[in-house]
Design a protein around this motif. Sequence first.
Motif, PDB file in Angstrom:
ATOM      1  N   PRO A 122       0.812  -1.206   0.000  1.00 26.11           N
ATOM      2  CA  PRO A 122       0.000   0.000   0.000  1.00 26.11           C
ATOM      3  C   PRO A 122       0.855   1.271   0.000  1.00 26.11           C
ATOM      4  CG  PRO A 122      -0.534  -1.388   1.917  1.00 26.11           C
ATOM      5  CD  PRO A 122       0.641  -1.978   1.226  1.00 26.11           C
ATOM      6  N   SER A 140      -6.031   1.000  -0.548  1.00 24.90           N
ATOM      7  CA  SER A 140      -4.857   1.640  -1.132  1.00 24.90           C
ATOM      8  C   SER A 140      -4.229   0.746  -2.202  1.00 24.90           C
ATOM      9  CB  SER A 140      -3.837   1.961  -0.036  1.00 24.90           C
ATOM     10  OG  SER A 140      -2.643   2.451  -0.587  1.00 24.90           O
ATOM     11  N   VAL A 141      -4.153  -0.542  -1.925  1.00 25.94           N
ATOM     12  CA  VAL A 141      -3.594  -1.501  -2.891  1.00 25.94           C
ATOM     13  C   VAL A 141      -4.472  -1.567  -4.142  1.00 25.94           C
ATOM     14  CG1 VAL A 141      -3.057  -3.934  -3.314  1.00 25.94           C
ATOM     15  CG2 VAL A 141      -2.407  -2.874  -1.127  1.00 25.94           C
TER      16      VAL A 141
END
Length: 156
Positions: A122, A140-141
Amino acid sequence: MSLQPDQAIELFYSYAHEDEKLRDKLEKHLTLLRREGVITEWHDRKIGAGKEWQNEIDTHLNSSQIILLLVSANFIASDYCWDIEVKRAMERYEAKEARVIPIILDSVDWESAPFGRLQALPKNGKAVKKWGNHNDAFLSVAQGIRIAIKDLIENS
């Protein structure tokens, strides 16, 4: 961003089996990309009965446009992940055949690894397990992967 079914980007998950639960969570967070027809995903748990596991892994490792390295102490300690999958992923990266994205699952010394120069997810390479909420980390990833896919499509 939408693609024809035969244009979907194939993702390969390279991970240690001890991290399977986190891989499963990541898969769930990538569901929208899959539902939109943007990606197809492959990992070794999809090997069918009676198939040669090494041949199946090699086939998908060599055909995927994005290779996700799910980095943890388990991953770095895995001879198969390190000697086979990381080595081949980086060869394909160097040949500009695949995008390799390290996903940092847990705190581990990874910066000097062959993939240490690559931008990790992330955000800021902060390990998923260090986030207060794992869903925020996987968001986030997923957003980072979506951006990488958009870049691949625009530059292909």
